[in-house]
Structures are given as C-alpha cells and as structure tokens.
Design an enzyme around this catalytic site. Sequence first.
Site, short mmCIF file in Angstrom:
data_model
loop_
_atom_site.label_atom_id
_atom_site.label_comp_id
_atom_site.label_asym_id
_atom_site.label_seq_id
_atom_site.Cartn_x
_atom_site.Cartn_y
_atom_site.Cartn_z
N GLY A 356 70.93 -19.57 -88.70
CA GLY A 356 71.82 -18.46 -88.41
C GLY A 356 73.15 -19.03 -87.99
N ASP A 468 61.92 -31.30 -84.93
CA ASP A 468 62.97 -31.34 -85.97
C ASP A 468 64.08 -32.30 -85.57
OD1 ASP A 468 64.08 -30.70 -88.39
OD2 ASP A 468 65.12 -28.91 -87.64
#
Length: 686
Positions: A356, A468
């Site tokens: 986003g 991640d």
Amino acid sequence: MIFRGSHLILMIFFVHLIFISSQKEETGFIYNGFGQADLSTDGVAKILPEGQLQLTDGSGQKMGHAFLKKPFEFTSPESLSFSTHFVCALVPKPGFIGGHGIAFVLSASMDLTHADATQFLGLFNISTQGSSSSHLVAVELDTALSAEFDDINANHVGIDVNGLISIASTPASYFSEIKGKNESISLLSGAPVQVWVDYGGNVLNVSLAPHKIQKPSQPLLSRSLNLSESFPDRMIYLGFSGATGTLISYQYILGWSFSRNRESLQTLDVTKLPRVPPHKARNERPSTLLIVLLILLAVILFLVLGAAFAYRRRKYAEVREEWEGEYGPHRLSYKTLYKATKGFHKEGLLGKGGFGEVYKGTLPSHGEIAVKRVSHEAEEGMKQFVAEIVSMGTLKHKNMVPLLGYCRRKGELLLVSEYMPNGSLDQYLFYDDKPPFSWRRRLIIIKDIASALSYMHTGAPQVVLHRDIKASNVMLDAEYNGRLGDFGMARFHDHGADPATTAAVGTIGYMAPELVTMGASTATDVYGFGAFLLEVTCGRRPVEPALPEERRSLVKWVCQCWKMASLLGARDPRMRGEISAEEVETVLKIGLICMNAVAELRPSMEEVMQYLNESLKLPDITPNSPGIGSFVPLIMGSYPLPASPTTETLSASLYSSSSANDSTFVTHSIVYGHGREEERSTTKLF
Ligand SMILES: *[C@@H]1O[C@H](CO)[C@@H](O)[C@H](O)[C@H]1NC(C)=O
Ligand SMILES: *[C@@H]1O[C@H](CO)[C@@H](O)[C@H](O)[C@H]1NC(C)=O
Ligand SMILES: *[C@@H]1O[C@H](CO)[C@@H](O)[C@H](O)[C@H]1NC(C)=O
Ligand SMILES: *[C@@H]1O[C@H](CO)[C@@H](O)[C@H](O)[C@H]1NC(C)=O
Ligand SMILES: *[C@@H]1O[C@H](CO)[C@@H](O)[C@H](O)[C@H]1NC(C)=O
Ligand SMILES: *[C@@H]1O[C@H](CO)[C@@H](O)[C@H](O)[C@H]1NC(C)=O
Ligand SMILES: *[C@@H]1O[C@H](CO)[C@@H](O)[C@H](O)[C@H]1NC(C)=O
C-alpha cells in the site's frame, strides 16, 4: 355730560365684552389627537406621528407624564368647577399581563419625575405617598391589584387625593340605558374607553363608557370633595400619568376635551380620533412568519448538521472491536492520523509498495511519523495479527524501527512508525539517484541488522520472526544506522487465505526452500538474512530476470565467482572507498552459509553475530559443500497442481513481482511444477 356719561358706559360695556370674550377663549380646549397640542411630556411619554399620546411604550418599570403647559387657574373656591372628557386605550403587551394603569392628574406641580412607576402609577413615591403636601388629586384607571393600597380588583376606577388609597373606587363599568343595567368594562381590552370627570359644588363625578356609547345619565362615581383645599395657590396643572412594572401595557390617550363648565364642554367626535396603534396585529403576522422561518431554519440546520455528521462519520470511520481494548495505548484514531498526514496528502507520500502507500506525517505526541496504509480483504486472523504487531511494537532495540501504533478501518490497516529521514537501504544499493555506500557503511548496517534480528530471535521475551528481510525493509535513521522495519507484514498477508495455502509468502529470492512445506522459522529468517548479505555486498537483487542466465541468481553467481577463485569479484563494483577483501569475502561466505538449502546446516543469528565480529571462526566450506550455492529451492513432488491458473499467468506474475524493484510483495502463489526457468526461484502451494 350725559353724552360723555353714555360714552363712558359704552366704553365700560365694550371693555367688559372684550374681557368676557377673552375669558371665554380660555375656558376650554379640545384635542382630537395631540398633534397640535401644547403638552409637556416626560419619562417614556411621547406624541406619536398619528397624534396618539403614548404614556408608556411597552417597556417594563417605566412611567410617562403629559401635562398641559399652561396651568388652570381659579379665582375663588366657589368658582372652581370643570368638566372634561377623554378617550384612552390600554393595550396589554403581547405575551405579558397588562398593567399597571393610568390616571387623570390634577397637580400643583408638573414635575412628577421623582415619583415611582408600578403601583405608584407615576404619581407618588414612597415618601410622598399619603402626604398632604403632595397637592395632587387623580382619577385612576387601575389595572393591577395592589393590596397595600386597598385595591378592590385589577380593573377599577378610583379617586385619589394625595395618596393611592382611593377615597372612592368602583369596578370599571357603565350603566347601559338599552339593557337597563350596569355593564362591566374591561379597561385592558385594548379598545378605546371614554372617561368623563366633572367637578362642581364640591362634588366630583366620574363616568365611564365604551367607545361610541353616550355619556351615561348617572355617574359611576360621585364623591363630595373640596378640591380647592388641595390647591391653595389656585393653580392646577392638568395632565395624565401612566406606569408599568412587570405588568406591561401600551397606554394611550387618543383625545381630550376640557371646559370650565359642563355646558360649554365640546364633545369629542370619536370617529375623528386617531386609532389605537395595532400591537396585536403587528405582532401576530411576523410571529407566524417567524415561526415558519424558524422551523425552516431548524430543518435546514438539522439537515446540514446531519449531513456533516454523516460525512464526518464516513470520513473518520474505523473498525474497532472489543478485544482491541487491551491494545488501547497502541490504538490511534483515524482522525488523528488523517490530521497528522494532512488528509493523506500527496505531498506526504513517501512511497508505494505491494502493501500500500506510506505517508509522512506529524503527531504532536510523537513528532514525525510514517503511516503505512495496508489494504486487506479478510478480517479473519486480524486479532492475531494485531496482537503480533503490538507485541512487536513493545520490542525495543536500537536497530529496529519503533512501531508506535495502528488503526483499523474497513478493509484497511494503518501502521504508524517513527519516521526514518534517510529512507530505505535499497535506494542506496540499486539506484543511481543516491550515492552508493562505502564498504565501511555497508558493514555497519549489516551488523546493525544482524543485531536486531538476533534480538528478535533470542533476546526478546518471545521469539519473533521478521519473515521478510530485504534491503527495502531496512530503514536508515538520521545517522545512517540500519533499522529493521516492516515486521510481520508477510504474516499479515498470510491471513485470510486458506490455511493450506498460506505457507509461503515473502519476496522472491529471499525465501528459504522449506518455507512452503515447513512454514516460517528462525531458519527461514536466517536464509533471508543471507540473501540480504549478498545483495548488500554485491549491490544487486537476489534474482535479476533481465540478466544472462548464468548471472540471474545471485547466490549461484557468487558461487560461480568463488569457483573461479575470485569471490571478491562478486562485490558491488560501485562500492566506494577502501575495501577490505578479507571482510568482503567473510561476509559473502556468511551469506552463503545462511542460504544453505538445508535448514539444519544454517547458523543461528547469534552465531552469525559472532562470525561477523570474528569471535567465532567460520566453518570450513567450499562452493561444493552440501547445500551451498544451491538454488533449486523445493522438492514438490507429491503436491497436486491446480487446473488453473495457467502457467502463463503464473510466470507472468513471477516476472512482474521480481521486476518491480523489489518493493512489491509476492502476494500470490507461484506454482512450481513444469521446471521452467522463470519459476525456479520460489513456490507456493495450493
Ligand atoms: C419623592 O419625591 C420627592 C419630590 O416629589 C423627592 O424630593 C424625594 O426625594 C422622593 N423620595 C424618594 C424616596 O424617591
Ligand atoms: C350600577 O352601579 C352604580 C355605581 O356602582 C350603582 O350605584 C347602581 O346601583 C348600579 N345599578 C344597577 C342596576 O346595578
Ligand atoms: C354629580 O352627579 C350627581 C348625580 O349623581 C348630580 O346631581 C350632580 O349635579 C353632578 N355634579 C356634577 C358637577 O356633575
Ligand atoms: C373649601 O376649602 C376652602 C379652602 O380651605 C375654604 O375656603 C372653603 O370654605 C371650603 N368650602 C367648603 C364648602 O367647605
Ligand atoms: C539523512 O538524514 C539527515 C538528517 O535528517 C539529513 O541531513 C541528510 O540530508 C539525509 N541524507 C540523505 C541522503 O537524504
Ligand atoms: C561478538 O558478538 C557476540 C554476540 O553478540 C558477543 O557475545 C561477543 O562479545 C562479541 N565479541 C566481540 C569480540 O566483540
Ligand atoms: C524501478 O526503479 C526504476 C529506477 O531504477 C524506476 O524507473 C521504476 O519506475 C521502478 N519501478 C517501480 C515499479 O517502482
């Protein structure tokens, strides 16, 4: 002589005639309206343009007086007589009870300014009331009941001599010749009322009649009274007084006629008098109009407020559930964030990624912040995710980006962290717009991230996985120290999907081969860290589909270089400053060890820390050691393949995700199966 005598007699006769005629001129007056009258007024009394004498004007606690400027004089007590006729109207103020009343006044003085309003009717004050030195006689039309003055009711006529306790009084009424009986008159009806006052032979008569009715044959009040006693100076000022209190009327005199004797009194023509000013009518129309306008206004206001409220509700709407109560301090309102980022203004946009958008903002309590807006579909698993990120927010390490709080909206999650002024590390590695870092700086950042990850794996109260690790998730603070950010985002993308398909999400090239089958662990984080070491040292991404095949996979390429005896040759050629070959090679080797295809052969982060500070010797490995440099990630044999999506879309998805400058998250599954080269890097099962 006779002639002379007759002359004299004639002269005397004429002089007498002139005297009489001049006397006669002074005997009376008539005012059909007071436009031309020579009156002296005080208080609120005034003559209106239409000619009405207004004694009081609808304000409370007020009085007004009007006197004929010229006094009425008499030569002897016996000669004192007069007749007068006036028309008055008392109009209650709309919304008030009418009062207090008016009086026809005979006074030795015109100055009644020291008198009081209310029940004193503007005639007396507390010290002059009842005092014979007042020299004041009045006929009162009293419309309030004052018990202290022995009033009989709130609608009476009285004769007052030097005080308000009437020497004679009676309820307002008149004798109707037609009906043959007394009819009461309401003084406060607002309609004109006629009043006659006659004095003569030491008797004072008072009569009343409604508008247009002749003077009754019998007076209403008849009282013997030696009027000359009250006026020793033989001089009387004639006039009217009116007063209000909390009871309020508009009080008018419409016409007045006066004469020294009854016979010569000129009759007032009631049809010629000015009208009573229309208070009711004037107040009624605007009031209904006003009410309609007010209602309309209220409706409009209500609609506007309602719309504004609904808009605000929509604009600042959030999702908040009961279980979030315990995360209270970390929960930030959408409104706060909306304001902090100036309505998520474009100017504050720091970056766009697969997650986003990230906006810069300012919170009064925290200073500069970064707000990440992550859209998501499923609410399921949100609780666990929020618990996880909040618990990460409580982790304190100098090489982690502090998470300050979060906010939930429908289909959206907002994560608030401290603002990192120098952006993310990938900008300094892969793009030309920022100067490439020196080896020294890179090594410091590597150690920073190793330290943060080691803390997460072993130092924190519970094991926390990052899931991640990559250069674009490493942020740089004002001093260019490395800060690990974006924890748990991979986890977030897990949620809401079918549990059987959630195993492997991350970024291509950083994902350990066993991720699909075993799920995330500290070992998969170590694998990702290994990929990070290689990319920082070599200045390129783990997978570059655009490069020739032998260089596409970074880990393979590093091994290739090593096999060709020039491990150092794999380093970033743009690296500035002094380069320690030994350090570079050590870091590359640690990277390769961390990326061992066999999870059990990877070191822990604690061990990695020790390799980095050379307190632990690196294990002896070669490019041909088991698991080293292997980039065939998964053995997927027994997993069924879906009928769709097709291989084309899958490879397209792989291609786009790996070419999207690394910031794009792989949110979708890539099926390993046909052994195609594009699909080699990562997999996800259905
Ligand atoms: C009452 O009126 C008189 C004059 O009429 C004045 O001298 C006196 O001060 C007044 N008293 C009060 C209490 O107002
Ligand atoms: C009418 O009122 C007067 C004065 O108050 C009174 O003298 C008279 O008797 C009354 N007449 C009738 C018919 O009631
Ligand atoms: C007062 O009224 C009486 C009748 O009640 C009458 O006889 C007398 O003449 C009147 N006086 C005056 C001055 O009008
Ligand atoms: C009325 O009063 C005056 C002055 O006090 C007096 O001269 C006169 O005689 C009185 N008249 C009657 C009828 O009492
Ligand atoms: C890094 O941050 C510092 C402090 O905010 C700033 O002065 C410097 O210009 C930044 N460097 C870059 C390359 O943006
Ligand atoms: C190296 O790092 C480890 C782990 O953080 C630490 O325990 C050790 O003291 C360090 N050794 C040196 C020489 O800095
Ligand atoms: C990737 O980076 C290049 C500059 O190196 C830029 O032109 C391009 O727009 C970036 N792509 C995306 C998806 O961010």
